[in-house]
Design a protein around this motif. Structure first.
Motif, PDB file in Angstrom:
ATOM      1  N   LEU A 231      71.138 100.293  76.733  1.00  0.00           N
ATOM      2  CA  LEU A 231      70.443 100.687  77.953  1.00  0.00           C
ATOM      3  C   LEU A 231      69.974 102.134  77.838  1.00  0.00           C
ATOM      4  O   LEU A 231      70.668 102.976  77.255  1.00  0.00           O
ATOM      5  CB  LEU A 231      71.358 100.535  79.166  1.00  0.00           C
TER       6      LEU A 231
ATOM      7  N   MET B 201      70.238 104.194  83.308  1.00  0.00           N
ATOM      8  CA  MET B 201      70.329 102.802  83.742  1.00  0.00           C
ATOM      9  C   MET B 201      71.791 102.474  84.053  1.00  0.00           C
ATOM     10  O   MET B 201      72.702 102.936  83.369  1.00  0.00           O
ATOM     11  CB  MET B 201      69.803 101.854  82.660  1.00  0.00           C
TER      12      MET B 201
ATOM     13  N   ILE C 233      64.050  99.036  80.344  1.00  0.00           N
ATOM     14  CA  ILE C 233      65.448  99.445  80.502  1.00  0.00           C
ATOM     15  C   ILE C 233      66.200  99.633  79.190  1.00  0.00           C
ATOM     16  O   ILE C 233      67.286 100.207  79.192  1.00  0.00           O
ATOM     17  CB  ILE C 233      66.226  98.443  81.388  1.00  0.00           C
TER      18      ILE C 233
END
Length: 81
Positions: free
Chosen positions: A11, A15, A72
């Motif tokens: 990630l 995030m 993401i």
């Protein structure tokens, strides 16, 4: 020839990582203090090609098209010797 590449998908900074948060909480309950913790997925992919550069290019294409969500995730690709 088959070249193996290691793809690590994680990630991006900022995030939310609920899995890492749950693991960090569980470790704390067991008496382990951690300053930070994050999760990542690792794929080892054998690619039929003669060049490690071509294998890495194809692996990056796989990430862009399927394995990672560019909004993401970030990813790293390395050829495994």
């Amino acid at each position: 020839m088959t070249i193996t590449v290691k793809i690590t998908i994680s990630l991006k900074d900022g995030m939310l990582d609920p899995e890492a948060r749950a693991i960090q909480h569980a470790l704390s309950n067991l008496g382990y203090t951690t300053a930070s913790l994050s999760t990542a997925r690792v794929f080892n992919v054998g690619i039929d090609t003669d060049s490690s550069e071509e294998a890495k290019r194809l692996a990056a294409e796989m990430c862009d098209r399927l394995l990672a969500n560019p909004v993401i995730h970030s990813y790293e690709v390395e050829a495994v010797e």
